[in-house]
Design a protein around this motif. Structure first.
Motif, PDB file in Angstrom:
ATOM      1  N   ARG A  60      -7.594  -8.516  -9.743  1.00 15.25           N
ATOM      2  CA  ARG A  60      -7.432  -7.396 -10.416  1.00 15.25           C
ATOM      3  C   ARG A  60      -8.346  -6.302  -9.717  1.00 15.25           C
ATOM      4  O   ARG A  60      -8.028  -4.964  -9.310  1.00 15.25           O
ATOM      5  CB  ARG A  60      -6.829  -7.671 -11.794  1.00 15.25           C
ATOM      6  CG  ARG A  60      -6.045  -5.911 -12.203  1.00 15.25           C
ATOM      7  CD  ARG A  60      -6.720  -6.212 -13.870  1.00 15.25           C
ATOM      8  NE  ARG A  60      -7.573  -5.400 -14.498  1.00 15.25           N
ATOM      9  CZ  ARG A  60      -8.033  -4.662 -14.465  1.00 15.25           C
ATOM     10  NH1 ARG A  60      -7.720  -3.004 -14.000  1.00 15.25           N
ATOM     11  NH2 ARG A  60      -9.828  -4.408 -15.378  1.00 15.25           N
ATOM     12  N   GLY A  69      -8.808  -5.410  -6.357  1.00 15.81           N
ATOM     13  CA  GLY A  69      -6.807  -4.487  -5.847  1.00 15.81           C
ATOM     14  C   GLY A  69      -6.959  -2.771  -6.154  1.00 15.81           C
ATOM     15  O   GLY A  69      -6.979  -1.832  -6.065  1.00 15.81           O
ATOM     16  N   GLU A  70      -8.465  -3.025  -7.247  1.00 15.85           N
ATOM     17  CA  GLU A  70      -8.168  -2.159  -8.239  1.00 15.85           C
ATOM     18  C   GLU A  70      -9.487  -1.017  -6.432  1.00 15.85           C
ATOM     19  O   GLU A  70      -9.536   0.398  -7.004  1.00 15.85           O
ATOM     20  CB  GLU A  70      -8.663  -1.313 -10.094  1.00 15.85           C
ATOM     21  CG  GLU A  70      -7.946  -1.225 -10.442  1.00 15.85           C
ATOM     22  CD  GLU A  70      -8.061  -1.120 -11.890  1.00 15.85           C
ATOM     23  OE1 GLU A  70      -8.862   0.033 -12.240  1.00 15.85           O
ATOM     24  OE2 GLU A  70      -7.756  -1.918 -13.064  1.00 15.85           O
ATOM     25  N   GLN A  71     -10.864  -1.833  -6.186  1.00 16.87           N
ATOM     26  CA  GLN A  71     -11.167  -1.220  -5.984  1.00 16.87           C
ATOM     27  C   GLN A  71     -11.102  -0.539  -4.217  1.00 16.87           C
ATOM     28  O   GLN A  71     -11.366   0.598  -4.212  1.00 16.87           O
ATOM     29  CB  GLN A  71     -12.412  -2.403  -5.473  1.00 16.87           C
ATOM     30  CG  GLN A  71     -13.858  -1.401  -5.035  1.00 16.87           C
ATOM     31  CD  GLN A  71     -14.353  -2.271  -4.779  1.00 16.87           C
ATOM     32  OE1 GLN A  71     -14.972  -4.656  -4.527  1.00 16.87           O
ATOM     33  NE2 GLN A  71     -15.643  -2.394  -4.102  1.00 16.87           N
ATOM     34  N   GLU A  72     -10.365  -1.424  -4.273  1.00 14.63           N
ATOM     35  CA  GLU A  72     -10.008  -0.854  -3.066  1.00 14.63           C
ATOM     36  C   GLU A  72      -9.164   0.504  -3.013  1.00 14.63           C
ATOM     37  O   GLU A  72      -9.792   1.229  -2.016  1.00 14.63           O
ATOM     38  CB  GLU A  72      -8.727  -2.366  -2.700  1.00 14.63           C
ATOM     39  CG  GLU A  72      -8.069  -1.500  -0.704  1.00 14.63           C
ATOM     40  CD  GLU A  72      -7.161  -2.876  -0.441  1.00 14.63           C
ATOM     41  OE1 GLU A  72      -7.001  -2.912   0.930  1.00 14.63           O
ATOM     42  OE2 GLU A  72      -6.384  -3.326  -0.629  1.00 14.63           O
ATOM     43  N   PHE A  73      -7.955   0.203  -4.248  1.00  9.93           N
ATOM     44  CA  PHE A  73      -7.311   1.801  -4.198  1.00  9.93           C
ATOM     45  C   PHE A  73      -8.036   3.273  -4.107  1.00  9.93           C
ATOM     46  O   PHE A  73      -8.371   3.927  -3.504  1.00  9.93           O
ATOM     47  CB  PHE A  73      -6.286   1.881  -5.569  1.00  9.93           C
ATOM     48  CG  PHE A  73      -5.817   2.586  -5.709  1.00  9.93           C
ATOM     49  CD1 PHE A  73      -4.394   3.625  -4.885  1.00  9.93           C
ATOM     50  CD2 PHE A  73      -5.812   4.048  -6.690  1.00  9.93           C
ATOM     51  CE1 PHE A  73      -3.651   4.695  -5.358  1.00  9.93           C
ATOM     52  CE2 PHE A  73      -5.042   4.372  -7.132  1.00  9.93           C
ATOM     53  CZ  PHE A  73      -4.409   4.790  -6.146  1.00  9.93           C
ATOM     54  N   ALA A  74     -10.016   2.657  -5.151  1.00  8.74           N
ATOM     55  CA  ALA A  74     -10.552   3.558  -5.363  1.00  8.74           C
ATOM     56  C   ALA A  74     -11.800   4.250  -4.091  1.00  8.74           C
ATOM     57  O   ALA A  74     -11.490   5.543  -4.064  1.00  8.74           O
ATOM     58  CB  ALA A  74     -11.474   3.071  -6.642  1.00  8.74           C
ATOM     59  N   LEU A 126     -10.331   3.883  -0.996  1.00 11.01           N
ATOM     60  CA  LEU A 126      -9.366   4.916  -0.697  1.00 11.01           C
ATOM     61  C   LEU A 126      -8.845   6.031  -0.663  1.00 11.01           C
ATOM     62  O   LEU A 126      -8.759   6.705   0.101  1.00 11.01           O
ATOM     63  CB  LEU A 126      -7.981   4.160  -0.196  1.00 11.01           C
ATOM     64  CG  LEU A 126      -7.586   2.614   0.545  1.00 11.01           C
ATOM     65  CD1 LEU A 126      -6.409   1.525   0.634  1.00 11.01           C
ATOM     66  CD2 LEU A 126      -8.046   2.644   2.402  1.00 11.01           C
ATOM     67  N   GLU A 127      -8.983   6.365  -1.960  1.00  9.90           N
ATOM     68  CA  GLU A 127      -8.717   7.830  -2.319  1.00  9.90           C
ATOM     69  C   GLU A 127      -9.810   8.436  -2.537  1.00  9.90           C
ATOM     70  O   GLU A 127     -10.132   9.488  -2.480  1.00  9.90           O
ATOM     71  CB  GLU A 127      -8.243   7.336  -3.739  1.00  9.90           C
ATOM     72  CG  GLU A 127      -6.905   7.010  -4.632  1.00  9.90           C
ATOM     73  CD  GLU A 127      -6.371   8.056  -4.527  1.00  9.90           C
ATOM     74  OE1 GLU A 127      -6.424   9.722  -4.646  1.00  9.90           O
ATOM     75  OE2 GLU A 127      -5.907   7.568  -3.546  1.00  9.90           O
TER      76      GLU A 127
END
Length: 197
Positions: A90, A93-98, A100-101
């Motif tokens: 989990r 996944g959050e790290q990837e989104f962060a 990219l953001e």
């Protein structure tokens, strides 16, 4: 799995001149904070709850960014003391989104960290071919001794010791001395790399 194709991708990274140091993408204030976290994580008696609290406080105080916070929390979740695989997955996944953001000039280095964490998770769960793929992706984004070491560990685990040995020799002849020194240190002490000594 096509090991020849993966080795070609890895050797391309060895042969290219450009090189990123492991912490070159971090601002100085983040380097210091992450060094503190690393010291805590390397302590055999570390308490996961305490480390998580310190990491969250560092983020709240602005000493690390969201990507680094999630990275450190992932390391705790995947540690031998915790082994919370669902939480580790989990968090990556959050790290990837962060990452990219956040975007910006450090996007590749941040995504290399994501790929490395995915590789670690696959490796710890015994999926060595999958780990090798993730570690190769991480290496393609950021050429560090750690990333090369992870690739070598995976090659050894899938039974490609000859390829790992050849790659290590190629690295020793092509990369900057500081990387070779760090990698040789890893080979000397990492039990997963014992066959390469």
């Amino acid at each position: 799995m096509d090991y020849q194709a993966i080795l070609a991708r890895i050797l391309q990274q060895v042969d290219e001149k450009a090189y990123l140091t492991p912490s070159s993408h971090l601002p100085e204030e983040h380097r210091e904070a992450m060094a503190e976290v690393e010291t805590m994580l390397q302590d055999p008696g570390f308490e996961p709850t305490e480390v998580r609290a310190v990491v969250r406080r560092m983020y709240k105080d602005g000493r690390i960014d969201r990507v680094l916070q999630l990275s450190a929390l992932h390391v705790v979740a995947a540690s031998p003391k915790v082994q919370d695989w669902a939480e580790a997955a989990r968090l990556v996944g959050e790290q990837e989104f962060a990452a990219l953001e956040q975007g910006g000039p450090h996007l590749d280095a941040n995504l290399a960290s994501v790929e490395r964490h995915r590789g670690v998770l696959a490796y710890l769960r015994g999926h060595y071919e999958t780990a090798l793929d993730y570690f190769t992706r991480s290496l393609e984004r950021q050429r560090t001794a750690e990333n090369f070491g992870n690739v070598l560990c995976s090659l050894v685990r899938v039974g490609e010791v000859d390829h790992a040995t050849a790659l290590l020799e190629q690295i020793r002849g092509s990369l900057p001395p500081e990387i070779v020194k760090d990698l040789d240190r890893m080979v000397a002490c990492d039990p997963d790399l014992a066959t390469l000594r």
